[in-house]
Design an enzyme around this catalytic site. Structure first.
Site, PDB file in Angstrom:
ATOM      1  N   LYS A 157      38.144  73.435  28.896  1.00  0.00           N
ATOM      2  CA  LYS A 157      37.040  74.390  28.790  1.00  0.00           C
ATOM      3  C   LYS A 157      35.743  73.784  29.316  1.00  0.00           C
ATOM      4  CE  LYS A 157      34.371  74.962  25.360  1.00  0.00           C
ATOM      5  NZ  LYS A 157      33.743  75.142  24.034  1.00  0.00           N
ATOM      6  N   ASP A 178      36.066  80.098  25.447  1.00  0.00           N
ATOM      7  CA  ASP A 178      35.625  79.628  24.137  1.00  0.00           C
ATOM      8  C   ASP A 178      36.000  80.677  23.099  1.00  0.00           C
ATOM      9  OD1 ASP A 178      33.842  81.704  24.517  1.00  0.00           O
ATOM     10  OD2 ASP A 178      32.039  80.510  24.182  1.00  0.00           O
TER      11      ASP A 178
END
Length: 229
Positions: A120, A138
């Site tokens: 991420k 997220d």
């Protein structure tokens, strides 16, 4: 969500916010990398508050190494998990100085080899710093993707793969920003504000909240010790 709905979904988000950006504050790619590492399980607001003074002092990996782990902790001690984050930031800074001439590599796989940098984080850096069409998933993106029917998956990796497959041009570059902001400010976890959502018509969520909650009436009560009439 069908193909035509997906296109309209992003068209409306783009119309509502033509130039979305990360809310993290930074002046260069290295500072962005550090800010994203620090943002894990923390809010952008909290990270920005901690890094404003830090980034006045530190603009490069070499300067971070010179600051040292204890010095960094003093700047970021208000952020959750600051001890482990400080250790990772110093370690990745040392690697950047030693192996990359102080530059942040423009390669996702290489980025994920750095301490504290997961997929991420690498996706955010690739997108925000280098303009790559990556999809950083997220908690907000995961929730919005599943709730709206845009990309339903039980894992972050599955949602990312579906976004990669389904998000059309010309929206791919900014898609994850729109999804983050939608989840952060409108499609909230506990109380989605569907009545003011720009993409409510395209959303497949069945339990839409189409009216704001009524304000609770405040009853007048006697103050402690007041005498009865």
């Amino acid at each position: 969500m069908k193909k035509d709905d997906i296109f309209e979904f992003f068209r409306l988000l783009a119309e509502n916010n033509p130039a979305p950006e990360t809310e993290l504050e930074f002046d260069n790619t290295y500072q962005l990398l550090v800010a994203v590492v620090l943002s894990a399980q923390a809010t952008d607001v909290g990270v920005n508050k901690a890094t404003r003074k830090l980034f006045q002092e530190v603009q490069t990996p070499a300067q971070m190494v010179a600051l040292g782990e204890e010095g960094l902790k003093e700047h970021i001690k208000t952020i959750g998990l600051f001890n482990s984050k400080a250790k990772n930031v110093i370690a990745l800074s040392e690697i950047l100085v030693r192996d990359f001439d102080g530059e942040v590599p423009e390669d996702r796989d290489t980025l994920t080899t750095l301490p504290g940098v997961g997929r991420k984080t690498a996706n955010v850096v690739m997108n925000c710093a280098f303009g790559a069409e990556t999809f950083a998933v997220d908690t907000h993106v995961f929730r919005v993707s599943n709730r709206t029917g845009l990309a339903k998956g039980k894992t972050v990796d599955k949602v990312e793969a579906l976004l990669e497959k389904r998000v059309p041009q010309p929206f791919r570059r900014d898609a994850h920003h729109w999804l983050i902001l939608l989840g952060r400010y409108t499609c909230k976890a506990r109380s989605p504000e569907c009545w003011r959502c720009p993409v409510v018509a395209q959303c497949a969520f069945r339990q839409k909240v189409m009216e704001p909650p009524a304000k609770a009436s405040v009853s007048k009560t006697r103050t402690k010790g007041a005498k009865s009439a």
